[in-house]
Write an enzyme that holds these catalytic residues in place. Sequence first.
Site, short mmCIF file in Angstrom:
data_model
loop_
_atom_site.label_atom_id
_atom_site.label_comp_id
_atom_site.label_asym_id
_atom_site.label_seq_id
_atom_site.Cartn_x
_atom_site.Cartn_y
_atom_site.Cartn_z
N LYS A 88 21.48 -73.72 47.59
CA LYS A 88 20.86 -74.65 46.65
C LYS A 88 19.49 -74.17 46.17
O LYS A 88 19.07 -74.49 45.06
CB LYS A 88 20.75 -76.04 47.29
CG LYS A 88 22.11 -76.72 47.39
CD LYS A 88 21.97 -78.20 47.71
CE LYS A 88 23.28 -78.93 47.49
NZ LYS A 88 24.30 -78.64 48.52
N GLU A 110 18.96 -86.12 41.77
CA GLU A 110 19.86 -86.99 42.51
C GLU A 110 20.17 -86.28 43.82
O GLU A 110 20.09 -85.07 43.92
CB GLU A 110 21.16 -87.21 41.73
CG GLU A 110 22.21 -86.08 41.87
CD GLU A 110 21.80 -84.75 41.25
OE1 GLU A 110 20.85 -84.72 40.44
OE2 GLU A 110 22.43 -83.71 41.59
N SER A 371 28.35 -71.00 52.29
CA SER A 371 27.34 -71.62 51.42
C SER A 371 26.13 -72.17 52.18
O SER A 371 25.05 -72.30 51.62
CB SER A 371 27.98 -72.74 50.60
OG SER A 371 28.66 -73.66 51.44
#
Length: 391
Positions: A88, A110, A371
């Site tokens: 991220k 969000e 990830s």
Amino acid sequence: MDEPDSTGRFGTFGGRFVPEPLMQALMDLEVNFRKFWSDPEFKGEYYDILKNFGGRPTPVTFLKNMSNDLGVNLYLKREDLAHTGSHKINNVIGQALLAKRMGKSNLIAETGAGQHGVATATAAALLGLKATVYMGAVDVKRQGLNVFRMELLGAKVVPVESGSKTLKDAVNEAMRAWVKEVDDTHYCLGSVMGPHPYPWIVREFQRILGSEARSQIYEILGGKYPNYVVACVGGGSNAAGTFSGFVDTDAELVGVEASGGAALTYGTVGVVHGMKSYILQDEVGQILEASSISAGLDYPGVGPEHSFLKENKRVRYETATDSEVLSAFKILSSSEGIIPALESAHGLAWIIKASRTGEISQGSNVLLTLSGRGDKDVAEVKEMVDRGTVI
Ligand SMILES: *Cc1c(COP(=O)(O)O)cnc(C)c1O
């Protein structure tokens, strides 16, 4: 995996289904992204931060023990080692830099479980921006530690009380808030979803993951690309970044969804959050609640480019169940010393299953994007073990 067309579509998917006041903001964003993404100075700063703050490049690790057991050569692209514990950071650093270049001093975002909120708060702290994170009230209660992390990083967390008080409501609320403050605020969206140009912007900021992996594995394999490239799919950003590095090779590309949130496998085409894509919805178009053990895959839609890649058959999409995921979580931890995020364990779960059934033939080279790391998940898994769930 090039630019979407002039209407922001990948084939028939994507687009910009938003109320009029948002149109101008999205068009400004597109113009600025185009300008800065081709500016060597902007790119230089982005790469520099991801290297010296973000910990890039992340390595590719060969899994000796699991490869022996499964009879395939298994490699991991280690996004778990990036700062804040997942891929991220690649996206939020890019968007926060873009916001600064556009003269904006605030970020809004969000978040579902809180991972994107934490990443956004991190980027904001680094670059001197103010961050406000919209989070469903139910998630605020469930994820107290991440709420505290965001506050520690200087962000304000706003609980969203509308609808089911979870991620999809947080997205709606963040968009509403953005319209009101668009002059000095950038909406830092967390995956390859939403209205154009977000699916394209976020994929471009995640491209670094796939480009690195491509050259790393090519060297490791002595001048070849892997037979399989696998990634988990929530909104689809780590998968999009990964696949962008291999879409022009012979590698079979596989995206793995949570069976309880599998928009591509069980969904139908519709419009949600400003985009046309596969969505979990009922007959009247009411969005269904996704549910899986990994909060990061609990999104009832999927990025439009994945819908396109599914329809043109360049990527195949599979699912993994919660119990397959827990088993993969345990196997990677105990046989390789790497505790994966539950999201990433979906990709591994499919690889384990497909290797055992012979669907992935023996001796294949398989690359999985890990990830994120599992630190955030161990308490939840412990609770399941304490309750007697077999893993
Ligand atoms: C958020 C998250 C995901 C899901 O998001 P994508 O946009 O599908 O990549 C997957 N893995 C981890 C570790 C995450 O934090």
